[in-house]
Design a protein around this motif. Structure first.
Motif, PDB file in Angstrom:
ATOM      1  N   GLY A  51      -4.963  -0.824  -8.525  1.00 11.78           N
ATOM      2  CA  GLY A  51      -5.902  -1.035  -7.432  1.00 11.78           C
ATOM      3  C   GLY A  51      -6.010  -2.470  -6.989  1.00 11.78           C
ATOM      4  O   GLY A  51      -6.700  -2.768  -6.002  1.00 11.78           O
ATOM      5  N   SER A  52      -5.318  -3.390  -7.681  1.00 20.32           N
ATOM      6  CA  SER A  52      -5.475  -4.803  -7.363  1.00 20.32           C
ATOM      7  C   SER A  52      -4.133  -5.531  -7.198  1.00 20.32           C
ATOM      8  O   SER A  52      -3.804  -5.984  -6.107  1.00 20.32           O
ATOM      9  CB  SER A  52      -6.301  -5.496  -8.437  1.00 20.32           C
ATOM     10  N   TYR A  53      -3.339  -5.643  -8.282  1.00 21.86           N
ATOM     11  CA  TYR A  53      -2.109  -6.424  -8.160  1.00 21.86           C
ATOM     12  C   TYR A  53      -1.136  -6.095  -9.285  1.00 21.86           C
ATOM     13  O   TYR A  53      -1.499  -5.526 -10.323  1.00 21.86           O
ATOM     14  CB  TYR A  53      -2.419  -7.925  -8.179  1.00 21.86           C
ATOM     15  N   TYR A  62       0.874  -1.175   0.000  1.00 23.33           N
ATOM     16  CA  TYR A  62       0.000   0.000   0.000  1.00 23.33           C
ATOM     17  C   TYR A  62       0.906   1.219   0.000  1.00 23.33           C
ATOM     18  O   TYR A  62       2.072   1.114   0.401  1.00 23.33           O
ATOM     19  CB  TYR A  62      -0.917   0.010   1.235  1.00 23.33           C
ATOM     20  N   ASP A  80      -1.891   2.272  -3.271  1.00 29.25           N
ATOM     21  CA  ASP A  80      -1.967   1.811  -4.653  1.00 29.25           C
ATOM     22  C   ASP A  80      -0.914   2.562  -5.472  1.00 29.25           C
ATOM     23  O   ASP A  80      -0.971   3.787  -5.575  1.00 29.25           O
ATOM     24  CB  ASP A  80      -3.361   2.081  -5.207  1.00 29.25           C
ATOM     25  N   ILE A 111      -3.340  -4.011  -0.906  1.00 32.45           N
ATOM     26  CA  ILE A 111      -4.315  -4.200   0.171  1.00 32.45           C
ATOM     27  C   ILE A 111      -4.303  -2.924   1.002  1.00 32.45           C
ATOM     28  O   ILE A 111      -3.355  -2.667   1.754  1.00 32.45           O
ATOM     29  CB  ILE A 111      -3.969  -5.430   1.043  1.00 32.45           C
ATOM     30  N   ARG A 140       0.306  -7.592  -4.016  1.00 36.64           N
ATOM     31  CA  ARG A 140      -1.123  -7.454  -3.767  1.00 36.64           C
ATOM     32  C   ARG A 140      -1.382  -6.099  -3.132  1.00 36.64           C
ATOM     33  O   ARG A 140      -0.839  -5.794  -2.065  1.00 36.64           O
ATOM     34  CB  ARG A 140      -1.590  -8.563  -2.824  1.00 36.64           C
ATOM     35  N   TRP A 149      -0.219  -5.630 -14.681  1.00 38.94           N
ATOM     36  CA  TRP A 149      -0.486  -4.579 -13.703  1.00 38.94           C
ATOM     37  C   TRP A 149      -1.961  -4.220 -13.792  1.00 38.94           C
ATOM     38  O   TRP A 149      -2.416  -3.698 -14.800  1.00 38.94           O
ATOM     39  CB  TRP A 149       0.404  -3.376 -13.967  1.00 38.94           C
ATOM     40  N   VAL A 150      -2.693  -4.511 -12.738  1.00 35.37           N
ATOM     41  CA  VAL A 150      -4.090  -4.119 -12.636  1.00 35.37           C
ATOM     42  C   VAL A 150      -4.180  -3.094 -11.515  1.00 35.37           C
ATOM     43  O   VAL A 150      -4.146  -3.462 -10.330  1.00 35.37           O
ATOM     44  CB  VAL A 150      -5.003  -5.329 -12.347  1.00 35.37           C
TER      45      VAL A 150
END
Length: 534
Positions: A208-210, A46, A48, A235, A233, A205-206
């Motif tokens: 907000g997710s991973y 964290y 993002d 989170i 991840r 690379w997504v």
């Protein structure tokens, strides 16, 4: 389990000591257990990330994520001694104006092209133009000579005593000229352009997710990397990160959990809590004033705010004791440069009220004097802002907390300038010329330049001291310059320097060798391996 990594390394020198600490992640190698190939490392992260490579940003995301992809000329051991990485040899001229580097041959970029001295040349000037600290680190670079593909010579107009220490992967990542020359200095590469020489290749690379990093099969330092894959991840909820670590869903994270959870996690037999302050970090949290606000232009107001904040209570309440009061612009974590004669101002609400009255801001309706917009770096716990808001309320200042994600925070503070006071986390790094100068040097105020002189502070004498300290090769004289600087900043209340927050890395005990040098977890992960016997 918890242990300071430096203490652990010292204990390994004692006969049999390695057998007593089987929970430390790099104990496997110390005890003769060879690295094991394969596996996926699940990394909690964290905020993002919006930028991945520290070529034009000094954000924590670039420093943590980038080294997995892009490498510097050197790595560094715990005592900041350089270890060859993309440079194999180096020498410095007697006058300190020419740094000659022999580069590693046979290294390929992830797209198959050769790494050469032209990439070093391009990178140094890109850092000088676009990186908040690079503007200072490389300000005196006049040329980068490239007599052959594997020799780079940095030529300076004035000495730069910190230069070698700045050439790490997290601070000065070398980027491919043939890719980066196609877009503007302020731009970050897209997914396809994010290539390096490092042990991992960014595959997906997504936001907000991973993020997914796969092993670089052509990495020059075989048999590294040992891992097949790293999955970052995103989170955002700290309670969710803690739960994921405890269940084994996540293997590692930096400052991953609420500080209130640390003591509980220390008792978990499956986890290791590393509380080392790594040499490259120089932690420091500060409260800066926007000098474009006429109220904050008055020293009496700034001094009142300083006397309203009890720094020891800030450590005890907001940080659960994980940190120390750090009242000077140079962190207490840098004892070589920190002036111990500078003390925190006594918390004194009555004096603060008197100062505000004398400054022409008496209490008005509902007992309030004026309102300030309080921003804070989203990487920090919100407890910082809550504590300072409550402290200012006691003396009649209404602080409106701006709760912003990282991208919005950076735009609000450094581009829109829509704030009055800001709680920042500008690391001192390993040298104050890089970590401290950027926040107070008048020439480092530039709209849109993040982690720079947000206050828009300007003082010719401070500029002179900063510029002299940045080029003074004599350590004693340089220390004297930094002492003078600290006294001016403290006396004029240019900022309220708060604390040097403690750091924690929490890892599953199967994760070996996660922080082998001065960069801590901001290393390449090339040396990490997962023990099947943990």
């Amino acid at each position: 389990m918890t242990i300071n990594r430096r203490q652990f390394n010292q204990l390994l020198l004692l006969s049999g000591a390695s057998l007593a600490f089987t929970g430390i992640p790099d104990i496997g190698e110390a005890a003769g257990e060879p690295p094991v190939r394969g596996g996926t490392l699940n990394w909690a992260y964290y905020p993002d990330p919006t930028s991945l490579i520290a070529i034009n940003t000094s954000s924590g995301t670039g420093q943590a994520i980038g080294p997995k992809i892009n490498e510097g000329l050197f790595d560094f051991d715990y005592d900041l001694n350089p270890i060859p990485l993309l440079a194999t040899e180096w020498s410095v001229s007697e006058d300190g104006l020419r740094y000659t580097f022999k580069l590693r041959q046979g290294v390929k970029w992830h797209d198959g092209q050769d790494f050469t001295s032209e990439d070093v040349n391009f990178t140094i000037f890109r850092l000088r133009e676009a990186h908040p600290r690079g503007r200072i680190t490389y300000q005196n670079v006049t040329a980068v000579e490239t007599p052959d593909p594997y020799t780079a010579i940095i030529v300076l107009s004035k000495p730069a005593p910190y230069l070698i220490s700045a050439l790490s992967s997290s601070e000065s990542p070398i980027v491919p000229k043939h890719v980066y020359e196609k877009f503007k200095p302020e731009q970050q590469p897209n997914l396809a352009q994010t290539i390096g020489t490092g042990p991992f290749i960014l595959k997906e690379w997504v936001p907000g997710s991973y993020l997914i990093f796969d092993r670089n099969p052509d990495y020059w330092d075989a048999p590294k990397p040992y891992l097949d894959r790293v999955v970052l991840r995103v989170i955002l909820d700290p309670a969710a990160r803690a739960a994921a670590l405890e269940t084994g869903e996540i293997d590692i994270g930096a400052n991953p959990v609420p500080l209130s959870d640390i003591e509980r996690l220390k008792t978990n037999p499956n986890l290791v809590v590393d509380t080392t302050t790594y040499a490259y970090s120089g932690p420091q949290q500060q409260l800066f004033f926007n000098y474009e606000n006429e109220i904050l232009n008055k020293r009496e107001v700034r001094l009142a705010i300083a006397h309203a904040i009890d720094l020891q209570k800030l450590v005890d309440i907001a940080l659960y004791g994980y940190g120390q009061v750090s009242p000077s612009p140079i962190s207490t974590a840098l004892p070589k440069w920190y002036d111990p004669s500078i003390k925190a101002r006594e918390p004194d609400p009555k004096l603060a009220e008197k100062l505000l009255d004398e400054a022409g801001y008496p209490r008005g309706a509902a007992g309030k004097r004026f309102k300030l917009r309080l921003a804070y770096n989203s990487f920090l716990t919100p407890a910082y802002a809550d504590f300072i808001k409550q402290s200012l309320a006691v003396i009649g200042i209404d602080a409106e907390i701006l709760k912003l994600d990282l991208a919005t925070f950076l735009k609000t503070v450094y581009t829109d300038r829509a704030w009055d006071i800001v709680i920042e986390s500008l690391s001192n790094t390993f040298d104050p010329s890089l970590g401290v100068q950027r926040a107070y040097w008048s020439k480092n105020f530039k709209i849109g330049l993040v982690f720079s002189n947000a206050s828009h502070y300007s003082n010719p004498e401070v500029d002179r001291l900063l510029e002299a300290a940045a080029t003074e090769p004599d350590e004693g004289k340089r220390r004297a310059l930094w002492y003078q600087f600290q006294h001016i900043i403290h006396e004029d209340v240019v900022s309220v320097d708060l604390v040097a927050a403690g750091a924690q890395i929490v890892a599953n005990k199967k994760v070996r060798n996660f922080a082998p040098g001065a960069q801590g977890i901001n290393n390449s992960f090339g040396q990490i391996w997962l023990s099947p016997t943990a």
